[in-house]
Design a protein around this motif. Structure first.
Motif, PDB file in Angstrom:
ATOM      1  N   HIS A   1      -7.854  -9.587  -3.117  1.00  6.99           N
ATOM      2  CA  HIS A   1      -8.994  -9.437  -2.188  1.00  6.99           C
ATOM      3  C   HIS A   1      -8.695  -8.194  -1.230  1.00  6.99           C
ATOM      4  O   HIS A   1      -8.961  -8.136  -0.018  1.00  6.99           O
ATOM      5  N   ILE A   2      -8.286  -7.093  -1.646  1.00 10.56           N
ATOM      6  CA  ILE A   2      -7.945  -6.093  -0.888  1.00 10.56           C
ATOM      7  C   ILE A   2      -9.082  -5.272  -0.275  1.00 10.56           C
ATOM      8  O   ILE A   2      -8.743  -4.084   0.562  1.00 10.56           O
ATOM      9  N   GLY A   3     -10.132  -5.720  -0.274  1.00 10.63           N
ATOM     10  CA  GLY A   3     -11.471  -5.219   0.360  1.00 10.63           C
ATOM     11  C   GLY A   3     -11.283  -5.499   1.738  1.00 10.63           C
ATOM     12  O   GLY A   3     -11.594  -4.909   2.777  1.00 10.63           O
ATOM     13  N   TYR A   4     -10.302  -6.486   2.266  1.00 12.45           N
ATOM     14  CA  TYR A   4     -10.144  -6.819   3.547  1.00 12.45           C
ATOM     15  C   TYR A   4      -8.790  -5.947   3.936  1.00 12.45           C
ATOM     16  O   TYR A   4      -7.936  -6.163   3.127  1.00 12.45           O
ATOM     17  N   ALA A   5      -8.897  -5.353   5.224  1.00 13.36           N
ATOM     18  CA  ALA A   5      -7.827  -4.380   5.533  1.00 13.36           C
ATOM     19  C   ALA A   5      -6.444  -5.116   5.752  1.00 13.36           C
ATOM     20  O   ALA A   5      -5.170  -5.029   5.097  1.00 13.36           O
ATOM     21  N   GLU A   6      -6.469  -6.536   6.115  1.00  8.86           N
ATOM     22  CA  GLU A   6      -5.424  -7.338   6.465  1.00  8.86           C
ATOM     23  C   GLU A   6      -4.878  -7.468   4.921  1.00  8.86           C
ATOM     24  O   GLU A   6      -3.402  -7.437   4.929  1.00  8.86           O
ATOM     25  N   ASN A   7      -5.408  -7.826   3.974  1.00  8.18           N
ATOM     26  CA  ASN A   7      -5.021  -8.293   2.598  1.00  8.18           C
ATOM     27  C   ASN A   7      -4.414  -6.881   1.963  1.00  8.18           C
ATOM     28  O   ASN A   7      -3.362  -6.856   1.314  1.00  8.18           O
ATOM     29  N   ARG A   8      -5.118  -5.826   2.159  1.00  4.45           N
ATOM     30  CA  ARG A   8      -4.365  -4.487   1.703  1.00  4.45           C
ATOM     31  C   ARG A   8      -3.076  -4.059   2.288  1.00  4.45           C
ATOM     32  O   ARG A   8      -1.918  -3.869   1.581  1.00  4.45           O
ATOM     33  N   ALA A   9      -3.087  -4.516   3.563  1.00  3.73           N
ATOM     34  CA  ALA A   9      -1.592  -4.331   4.154  1.00  3.73           C
ATOM     35  C   ALA A   9      -0.563  -5.318   3.477  1.00  3.73           C
ATOM     36  O   ALA A   9       0.549  -4.989   3.765  1.00  3.73           O
TER      37      ALA A   9
END
Length: 285
Positions: free
Chosen positions: A17-25
């Motif tokens: 769910h990389i739409g969330y910045a924390e998950n993209r990180a």
């Protein structure tokens, strides 16, 4: 089937769910332990083709092999996505993106893990769901949906996941199950299977859902006996955002979700931790 290997470990993760910045990180920091490690990605990477491609390109540049299966979020025709394809056409487009990146999909020959703990056949699956995980007291899909609407717990798939050209999501599911069953039956005898699907192939993992009616969007009874019919080493799945290990009839079911930041912040384990599938985490190398 194709085979590579000799060393390394077979890891899995899902619901990035990389739409969330924390998950993209989390993805930006994700690394293998060796150059021979494989990674299984069990769906729900993102909602837009651009984001899905970024994740898979990033991971394919780090791991020796990446295997991907679609989750429901990848199949959404989301208003924020420049790609407006629906249903089978969208799935086919994602498969083509994966092939450009060297990522294995459910449409490719099943690869064989020949490293420590192997050989095992890695079978990426795309099966969907057919509303047969019904709420208690409901006998039909219509009754189940009426109950779900009454509780306010209705999956966004009802608005964004289109089955075109199939008449319904359950019809698409039945077609996928029939084709996948045929392919699994053709795997040579004596080779155990790691089955990778976004949804669990058995209903028992949904028993702990806070909202039991959501189980309707979590799989199909058509696969209820697959872990017994086929020589399954491990069934890897995501979707529920409840990472854990369960056992059914002696077969290991491994939920490998990251989930949303509001969920993983509550857990003791650090977010984005890869789960080792082969060799098992409770076994030595």
């Amino acid at each position: 089937m194709s085979g590579t290997g000799g060393g390394g470990q077979l890891w899995a993760i899902s619901d990035l769910h990389i739409g969330y910045a924390e998950n993209r990180a989390l993805v930006e920091r994700m690394r293998p332990e060796s150059d021979e490690d494989w990674l299984l990605v069990a769906g729900d990477v993102a909602e837009t083709v651009e984001d899905i491609r970024w994740v898979l390109k990033t991971l394919a540049g780090r791991f020796a092999k990446v295997v991907w299966v679609p989750g429901n979020h990848e199949l959404w025709t989301h208003p924020s996505d420049a790609v407006t394809l629906r249903g089978v056409a969208r799935y086919d487009h994602l498969v083509e993106q994966c092939r450009e990146l060297g990522v294995i999909t459910p449409e490719d020959p099943y690869p064989v893990w020949e490293g420590p703990g192997g050989p095992v056949v890695v079978a990426p699956l795309f099966l969907l769901y057919d509303y047969s995980f019904l709420p208690s007291g409901c006998a039909t899909k219509d009754q189940g949906l009426e109950y779900a609407h009454g509780t306010g717990v209705v999956c966004t798939d009802e608005h964004l996941l289109h089955p075109d050209p199939y008449p319904s999501r359950e019809a698409w599911c039945r077609a996928r199950v029939a084709e996948t069953e045929r392919r699994l039956a053709e795997v040579p005898e004596g080779l155990p299977l790691v089955l990778v699907n976004h949804y669990p192939l058995h209903r028992h993992p949904t028993d702990v859902l806070w909202y039991p009616e959501f189980a309707m969007w979590c799989g199909t009874m058509l696969t209820d006996d697959w872990h017994r019919r086929f020589p399954v080493h491990t069934m890897v799945y995501g979707h529920l955002h409840i990472p854990r290990t369960t056992w059914q009839d002696g077969v290991r079911f491994e939920e490998v979700s990251v989930g949303y930041p509001r969920e993983w912040r509550k857990r003791a384990q650090p977010p984005g931790r890869l789960r080792r599938i082969v060799p098992r985490e409770d076994e030595g190398r």
